[in-house]
Design a protein around this motif. Structure first.
Motif, PDB file in Angstrom:
ATOM      1  N   LEU A  44      45.773  51.475  39.846  1.00  0.00           N
ATOM      2  CA  LEU A  44      46.132  50.586  40.715  1.00  0.00           C
ATOM      3  C   LEU A  44      46.962  49.919  40.065  1.00  0.00           C
ATOM      4  N   GLY A  45      48.469  50.407  39.827  1.00  0.00           N
ATOM      5  CA  GLY A  45      50.045  49.840  38.768  1.00  0.00           C
ATOM      6  C   GLY A  45      49.833  49.177  40.268  1.00  0.00           C
ATOM      7  N   SER A  46      50.224  48.668  41.748  1.00  0.00           N
ATOM      8  CA  SER A  46      50.140  47.602  42.382  1.00  0.00           C
ATOM      9  C   SER A  46      49.819  46.435  43.093  1.00  0.00           C
ATOM     10  N   LEU A  47      48.295  46.718  41.869  1.00  0.00           N
ATOM     11  CA  LEU A  47      47.093  45.347  43.070  1.00  0.00           C
ATOM     12  C   LEU A  47      47.649  44.064  42.885  1.00  0.00           C
ATOM     13  N   LYS A  48      47.564  43.151  44.384  1.00  0.00           N
ATOM     14  CA  LYS A  48      47.734  41.896  44.590  1.00  0.00           C
ATOM     15  C   LYS A  48      46.770  41.074  44.357  1.00  0.00           C
ATOM     16  N   GLN A  69      46.213  44.243  34.401  1.00  0.00           N
ATOM     17  CA  GLN A  69      47.074  44.471  36.137  1.00  0.00           C
ATOM     18  C   GLN A  69      48.016  42.826  36.699  1.00  0.00           C
ATOM     19  N   THR A  70      49.179  43.090  35.818  1.00  0.00           N
ATOM     20  CA  THR A  70      50.323  41.911  35.893  1.00  0.00           C
ATOM     21  C   THR A  70      50.488  41.307  36.649  1.00  0.00           C
ATOM     22  N   PRO A  98      46.562  36.484  33.083  1.00  0.00           N
ATOM     23  CA  PRO A  98      46.960  35.281  33.316  1.00  0.00           C
ATOM     24  C   PRO A  98      48.111  35.092  34.828  1.00  0.00           C
ATOM     25  N   SER A  99      47.958  36.430  35.271  1.00  0.00           N
ATOM     26  CA  SER A  99      49.506  36.669  36.512  1.00  0.00           C
ATOM     27  C   SER A  99      48.314  35.768  37.665  1.00  0.00           C
ATOM     28  N   VAL A 100      46.834  35.404  37.581  1.00  0.00           N
ATOM     29  CA  VAL A 100      46.278  35.069  39.024  1.00  0.00           C
ATOM     30  C   VAL A 100      46.809  34.254  39.329  1.00  0.00           C
ATOM     31  N   LYS A 120      41.595  30.873  30.834  1.00  0.00           N
ATOM     32  CA  LYS A 120      42.906  32.734  30.584  1.00  0.00           C
ATOM     33  C   LYS A 120      43.668  32.314  31.886  1.00  0.00           C
ATOM     34  N   LEU A 121      43.662  31.613  32.689  1.00  0.00           N
ATOM     35  CA  LEU A 121      44.064  31.631  34.130  1.00  0.00           C
ATOM     36  C   LEU A 121      45.676  30.471  33.662  1.00  0.00           C
ATOM     37  N   THR A 122      45.991  30.945  33.306  1.00  0.00           N
ATOM     38  CA  THR A 122      46.771  29.758  32.802  1.00  0.00           C
ATOM     39  C   THR A 122      48.658  29.445  34.250  1.00  0.00           C
TER      40      THR A 122
END
Length: 195
Positions: A44-48, A69-70, A98-100, A120-122
């Motif tokens: 699921l490489g495009s999961l946003k 999943q960046t 951390p991209s969240v 971790k959610l920087t």
């Protein structure tokens, strides 16, 4: 064309498999999850956006893969009153990358379960939560701009809560889901030290 396979194998909900292809899937909602959940996050490489609502205890197989999943920027986790649902949601939260930037934690029984770690959610800029118990954990979130308490009144904040909130230097918005309807109630909250 994306081919998505969602099936039940031996009591396990499976999203993935050898021929699973979903390169364009950007949003995934999983509702009423219980039992076993197996997701091939690497496919699921495009999961946003990810929404997962746990009805009861669920074993989340492959949760650690979620950290890769960046592109994932929005995460919504919900659970019922049972501790097993909370544990399952917490497992996904711990694996979140951390991209969240936007996080919603729903149906968290106040003062019953420990708040989940968010360090971790920087890149987190927006947080919605049903419990004020999360306030002491927010000082490490330097990017946090919006904090929303959907189930509370502003008068629910203690002096201690306000002291912790003053340490969140980037906080710009603090909306509450409920408002005091009658003027007499506002006065009573202020007199009783509700602030």
């Amino acid at each position: 064309m994306a081919v998505c396979r969602l099936g039940v194998e031996d009591g396990t909900v499976v999203l993935g498999g050898q021929h699973f292809q979903a390169p364009q899937l950007s949003s995934l909602s999983l509702h009423n999850v219980q039992g076993k959940l197996s997701v091939s996050w690497s496919q699921l490489g495009s999961l946003k956006e990810l929404e997962a609502r746990f009805l009861g205890e669920a074993v989340v197989l492959g949760a650690a893969e979620l950290s890769a999943q960046t592109k994932l920027t929005a995460l919504c986790l919900g659970w019922g009153a049972c501790e097993g649902g909370y544990d399952s949601a917490r497992m996904l939260l711990q694996a979140a990358p951390p991209s969240v930037q936007s996080l919603a934690l729903e149906a968290w029984p106040a003062n019953r379960l420990p708040p989940p770690a968010l360090t971790k959610l920087t890149q987190l800029t927006s947080l919605q939560c049903g419990s004020l118990a999360i306030i002491p954990l927010l000082s490490s979130l330097g990017q946090l701009q919006e904090l929303r308490f959907s189930d509370h009144l502003a008068a629910s904040l203690s002096v201690h809560d306000l002291a912790f909130l003053s340490e969140v230097t980037g906080l710009r918005r603090l909306p509450f889901g409920r408002r005091l309807a009658e003027p007499g109630l506002r006065t009573r909250c202020l007199k009783d030290g509700g602030w």
